[in-house]
Design a protein around this motif. Structure first.
Motif: not given
Length: 228
Positions: A52-53, A94-96, A98, A115-116, A119
């Motif tokens: 997820s991250d 993406s919120s999906q 991976n 990721k943060n 972003n």
């Protein structure tokens, strides 16, 4: 590039990476602060599908395989990323979960940017946002071309197109191409083309019989570019 850049392998790698070549210096420094240089052994998993991250990765050395697994466990290679390349971009915004798995084909070092961090930098640096959009747009175009190859072209056409693409990419670095080097094993390359290794070898032999190429392990000499 100043002395500080030379003394910091992460900053130096980011500053010369194709993705970040148009980005302001202070943005490179912002990304460097949270980036980590990690060594991976051959075959080691970087991330698995369902994560997820996923971070943004830059290959400093070595080679990475990106793949998907079917429900019966068979693997389809989506991309092979060598030194200077990046991966993980699609999961950043993406919120999906991976869908790809990443592992090392050849041992080496990866630069991981959380990721943060990416972003936050995108929100504050318009040039980085444009660079990411342009880069991801190019990857989408490439995926569409690969989908076209798999759905609409024969195995022979896929092999020829792949070889011509390798010629095009290497011609950007050399004035005249007589020989190309496969960046991955024939099995991995065959998976990229959605054909079996046996079919890949058979098509190479056919091109050899036509006098278009010569093959010596991973080295392929183009004898008749126009004929290809």
């Amino acid at each position: 590039m100043d002395a500080v850049t030379h003394n910091n392998p992460i900053t130096a790698a980011l500053a010369t990476c194709h993705l970040f070549k148009t980005v302001e210096w202070h943005t490179i420094q912002l990304l460097t602060k949270e980036a980590n240089l990690v060594f991976y052994e051959r075959g080691q998993t970087i991330f698995q599908s369902g994560a997820s991250d996923v971070s943004l990765f830059l290959v400093k050395s070595g080679q990475v395989k990106l793949s998907i697994l079917s429900s019966n466990g068979s693997e389809r290679v989506i991309d092979v990323v060598s030194a200077g390349g990046t991966f993980g971009e699609s999961a950043l915004f993406s919120s999906q979960l991976n869908k790809l798995s990443g592992s090392m084909l050849k041992k080496g070092e990866l630069i991981e940017i959380p990721k943060n961090t990416v972003n936050s930098a995108v929100k504050s640096c318009p040039m980085l946002a444009m660079a990411m959009l342009n880069y991801m747009g190019g990857k989408i175009d490439r995926l569409v071309s690969e989908l076209e190859n798999c759905c609409l072209r024969s195995a022979r056409q896929r092999v020829v197109d792949y070889l011509l693409m390798q010629v095009k990419e290497q011609q950007e670095q050399e004035d005249q191409i007589q020989e190309i080097l496969l960046t991955a094993s024939k099995g991995i390359t065959a998976s990229l083309l959605d054909i079996t290794p046996e079919t890949f070898s058979r098509e190479l032999h056919h091109l050899m019989n036509l006098g278009l190429i010569e093959v010596a392990r991973k080295s392929i000499k183009i004898l008749d570019l126009a004929g290809m």
